[in-house]
Structure formats: C-alpha cells, structure tokens
Design an enzyme around this catalytic site. Structure first.
Site, PDB file in Angstrom:
ATOM      1  N   ASN A 258       2.381  -6.382   3.516  1.00  0.00           N
ATOM      2  CA  ASN A 258       1.470  -5.677   4.003  1.00  0.00           C
ATOM      3  C   ASN A 258       0.238  -6.166   3.216  1.00  0.00           C
ATOM      4  O   ASN A 258       0.008  -5.275   2.041  1.00  0.00           O
ATOM      5  CB  ASN A 258       1.695  -4.281   4.220  1.00  0.00           C
ATOM      6  CG  ASN A 258       0.361  -3.622   4.734  1.00  0.00           C
ATOM      7  OD1 ASN A 258      -0.560  -4.248   5.188  1.00  0.00           O
ATOM      8  ND2 ASN A 258       0.458  -2.175   4.795  1.00  0.00           N
TER       9      ASN A 258
ATOM     10  N   LYS B 242      -2.883  -5.329   3.706  1.00  0.00           N
ATOM     11  CA  LYS B 242      -3.794  -4.272   3.783  1.00  0.00           C
ATOM     12  C   LYS B 242      -5.297  -4.666   4.032  1.00  0.00           C
ATOM     13  O   LYS B 242      -5.388  -5.963   4.501  1.00  0.00           O
ATOM     14  CB  LYS B 242      -3.866  -3.152   2.805  1.00  0.00           C
ATOM     15  CG  LYS B 242      -2.331  -2.722   2.412  1.00  0.00           C
ATOM     16  CD  LYS B 242      -2.350  -1.594   1.692  1.00  0.00           C
ATOM     17  CE  LYS B 242      -0.681  -1.143   1.385  1.00  0.00           C
ATOM     18  NZ  LYS B 242      -0.589   0.224   0.670  1.00  0.00           N
TER      19      LYS B 242
ATOM     20  N   HIS C  59       1.252   3.706   9.680  1.00  0.00           N
ATOM     21  CA  HIS C  59       1.289   3.622   8.033  1.00  0.00           C
ATOM     22  C   HIS C  59       0.528   4.467   7.559  1.00  0.00           C
ATOM     23  O   HIS C  59      -0.423   5.123   8.131  1.00  0.00           O
ATOM     24  CB  HIS C  59       0.476   2.047   7.687  1.00  0.00           C
ATOM     25  CG  HIS C  59       0.547   1.796   6.529  1.00  0.00           C
ATOM     26  ND1 HIS C  59      -0.125   2.372   5.325  1.00  0.00           N
ATOM     27  CD2 HIS C  59       1.456   0.914   5.591  1.00  0.00           C
ATOM     28  CE1 HIS C  59       0.257   1.856   4.186  1.00  0.00           C
ATOM     29  NE2 HIS C  59       1.109   1.159   4.240  1.00  0.00           N
TER      30      HIS C  59
ATOM     31  N   GLU D  50      -1.679   5.028   5.446  1.00  0.00           N
ATOM     32  CA  GLU D  50      -2.999   5.059   5.251  1.00  0.00           C
ATOM     33  C   GLU D  50      -3.827   5.385   6.439  1.00  0.00           C
ATOM     34  O   GLU D  50      -4.899   5.940   6.446  1.00  0.00           O
ATOM     35  CB  GLU D  50      -3.486   3.643   4.612  1.00  0.00           C
ATOM     36  CG  GLU D  50      -3.269   3.721   3.380  1.00  0.00           C
ATOM     37  CD  GLU D  50      -2.636   2.349   2.551  1.00  0.00           C
ATOM     38  OE1 GLU D  50      -2.896   1.328   3.408  1.00  0.00           O
ATOM     39  OE2 GLU D  50      -1.966   2.332   1.679  1.00  0.00           O
TER      40      GLU D  50
ATOM     41  N   GLU E  93       8.154   5.256   3.322  1.00  0.00           N
ATOM     42  CA  GLU E  93       7.214   5.083   2.477  1.00  0.00           C
ATOM     43  C   GLU E  93       6.623   6.383   1.826  1.00  0.00           C
ATOM     44  O   GLU E  93       5.553   7.111   2.358  1.00  0.00           O
ATOM     45  CB  GLU E  93       6.150   4.090   2.908  1.00  0.00           C
ATOM     46  CG  GLU E  93       6.317   2.709   3.216  1.00  0.00           C
ATOM     47  CD  GLU E  93       5.004   1.798   3.331  1.00  0.00           C
ATOM     48  OE1 GLU E  93       5.043   0.981   2.490  1.00  0.00           O
ATOM     49  OE2 GLU E  93       4.268   2.071   4.192  1.00  0.00           O
TER      50      GLU E  93
ATOM     51  N   GLY F 120       0.938   2.659  -3.897  1.00  0.00           N
ATOM     52  CA  GLY F 120      -0.367   2.105  -4.964  1.00  0.00           C
ATOM     53  C   GLY F 120      -0.290   2.728  -6.233  1.00  0.00           C
ATOM     54  O   GLY F 120      -1.376   2.712  -6.591  1.00  0.00           O
TER      55      GLY F 120
ATOM     56  N   SER G 286       5.141   0.840  -4.248  1.00  0.00           N
ATOM     57  CA  SER G 286       5.211   0.471  -5.744  1.00  0.00           C
ATOM     58  C   SER G 286       6.289  -0.479  -5.545  1.00  0.00           C
ATOM     59  O   SER G 286       6.981  -0.574  -6.819  1.00  0.00           O
ATOM     60  CB  SER G 286       5.087   1.382  -6.502  1.00  0.00           C
ATOM     61  OG  SER G 286       3.910   2.291  -6.330  1.00  0.00           O
TER      62      SER G 286
HETATM   63  P1  13P Z   1       2.156  -0.612  -2.440  1.00  0.00           P
HETATM   64  O1  13P Z   1       3.065  -1.445  -2.581  1.00  0.00           O
HETATM   65  O2  13P Z   1       0.878  -1.253  -3.124  1.00  0.00           O
HETATM   66  O3  13P Z   1       2.674   0.643  -3.210  1.00  0.00           O
HETATM   67  O4  13P Z   1       2.026  -0.298  -0.768  1.00  0.00           O
HETATM   68  C1  13P Z   1       2.974   0.115  -0.213  1.00  0.00           C
HETATM   69  C2  13P Z   1       2.550  -0.091   1.253  1.00  0.00           C
HETATM   70  O5  13P Z   1       2.023   0.871   1.463  1.00  0.00           O
HETATM   71  C3  13P Z   1       3.182  -1.161   2.100  1.00  0.00           C
HETATM   72  O6  13P Z   1       2.757  -0.995   3.488  1.00  0.00           O
END
Ligand code: 13P
Length: 253
Positions: free
Chosen positions: A9, A11, A97, A99, A169, A175, A215
């Site tokens: 992803n 983003k 997701h 976010e 997640e 992140g 992560s």
């Molecule tokens: P990170 O791998 O940067 O922690 O993000 C995970 C994520 O949100 C994947 O959709």
C-alpha cells in the site's frame, strides 16, 4: 491451502516517475514467484494507476485501489467507482483502511457499502480492521475487531464472501515501527477466522486469507508468516523501497 498474499500500500507517496520505476523493480525481481507461489499486489495512488498497470503488464503482479466509492457513477465529485478501478486494470481494493477510518472518519456502514459495491463491480475487496492503542490497553481488541467485521460484512452472501480478504492492522502498529508480535497477531487472526466461521461456514473461514499489516519489514516478515492464521502481509512504508518489499515477498513464499 491458502496461497500467501503480499500487498504493498503506497498510500499518498511516489510520483509518475518513481511509481513506474518501483513497480518495474519489484516485478523484475519476483518474476518467478509472483502469481505462482505468492500472490502480489501493488496499491498505488489513483493518479498513477494506469502507469503502474502498464509497468506491470508483463508480470503477474496485480494492482489495486486504496479506496473506492460505493456509487456506480454520477455527480460524486472526486470519487472513483469500482467500475472505474476495474476498467483501469485493478483486481483488488482496500476498504476501511485505518487512515480512512480515523483520519477521514469513515464509518462501518460506509465501509460496508464499499465492500459490497466492490464485489458487485468485479473487484476483490480487502477489508481492513484493527484497534487503537487505547482499545488494546483496555482489552477491547476482540470487541472492536468483531464489530468492524460484523458491520463491514453485513448483508454479504456466502458467494460474495468468497471474494473477501481481511487485513488485521492494529492502528498502534501502523507507521510506528512497533509491529504486533507474531503471537499477538496470530491471536487476533485466529479469532477472526473463528468469527467468520460463525458468521458464514467452515469452508469460507478456511479459504479466506487474513493479512497482517503494521510495520512489516523484511526482518519480521518470516516470523509473522510462520503463524498458522497469518496468510499474508499488507505493507506500507516498506513497500516503497524495492529491495525491502522484494525481500518481504520472498519471505512470504
Ligand atoms: P506500515 O507498514 O507503514 O506500518 O503501514 C501499514 C499499513 O497501513 C498498510 O496498509
């Protein structure tokens, strides 16, 4: 037997040049395994979707959207439909997701409409769920994830459910560099599979892939993948570095 599945992803990252370069680098180094022993998908920003689809045209890496709107077409300024994603060459799409849940404030009800519209539009939705740090601290992980899954999948037939992937997640692990331990992730994945069996049936629960995200790095991917109910990985930051993402894909085989 569930085939491992690794999705990157991106983003709101990359640009027209780096998106194509990154996609090609990943495709070149995984040519003998992607689509064979491991399913791989790249989820670029909408504006680079067609470039990335082109860059991957000779590979077996799939492309997916990071979000979708539930209406088919019309006056919905700024939104993208499942049909448009499909037309652009997408196979997958993320729904809910973290976010989007926490920054954009999407509700379970909206996410449910997106999951349903994705399947009707011929896409394979990846329903993302996961608890906040405070919820984990208050021992509410099970409750939160159960609610997100029950509401996210509400009204979905058994047949449609076969198109769904779930991604766990934990929000506190996204992140932050703080991944859930393989044991913590396995515990939630196992709970999700049992819940899906209760909501649907044993066959669907056993076929359904449950990805872990938060992560994920090359050095923790293998241990996570060794867990019985972790069938794949949803990778954020590490999917933006070709070498790191390639190593994660190889660790998942
Ligand atoms: P990170 O791998 O940067 O922690 O993000 C995970 C994520 O949100 C994947 O959709």
């Amino acid at each position: 037997m569930r085939k491992p599945f690794v999705a990157g992803n991106w983003k709101m990252n990359t640009d027209s040049l780096t998106s194509v370069g990154l996609a090609r680098a990943v495709a070149d180094s995984t040519i003998d395994i992607a689509g064979e022993t491991v399913d791989v998908a790249i989820l670029p920003p909408f504006v680079y979707m067609c470039n990335v689809v082109g860059a991957l045209s000779t590979s077996h890496i799939a492309v997916g959207g990071q979000d979708v709107y539930f209406e088919q077409k019309g006056a919905f300024t700024g939104e993208i439909s499942a049909a448009m994603l499909k037309d652009a060459g997408c196979a997958y799409v993320l729904c809910g997701h973290s976010e989007r849940r926490h920054v954009i404030k999407e509700t379970d009800e909206l996410i449910n409409k997106k999951v349903s519209a994705s399947i009707s539009g011929g896409l394979l939705p990846i329903l993302c769920v996961g608890e906040l740090l405070d919820e984990r601290k208050a021992n509410k992980t099970g409750e939160v994830v159960k609610r997100q899954i029950e509401r996210g999948l509400a009204g979905l037939s058994e047949e449609k459910m076969l198109a769904v992937t779930i991604a766990y997640e934990p929000v506190w692990a996204i992140g932050t560099g703080l991944n859930a331990t393989p044991e913590q992730a396995q515990q939630v994945h196992s709970m999700i599979r049992i819940l899906v069996e209760k909501l649907y049936n044993k066959h669907i629960a056993e076929e359904m892939r449950i990805l872990y995200g938060g992560s994920v790095k090359a050095d923790n991917a293998k241990l996570l993948m060794e867990q019985a109910d972790i069938d794949g990985l949803l990778v954020g930051g590490a999917s933006l570095k070709a070498d790191e993402f390639i190593a994660i894909i190889k660790a998942a085989v």
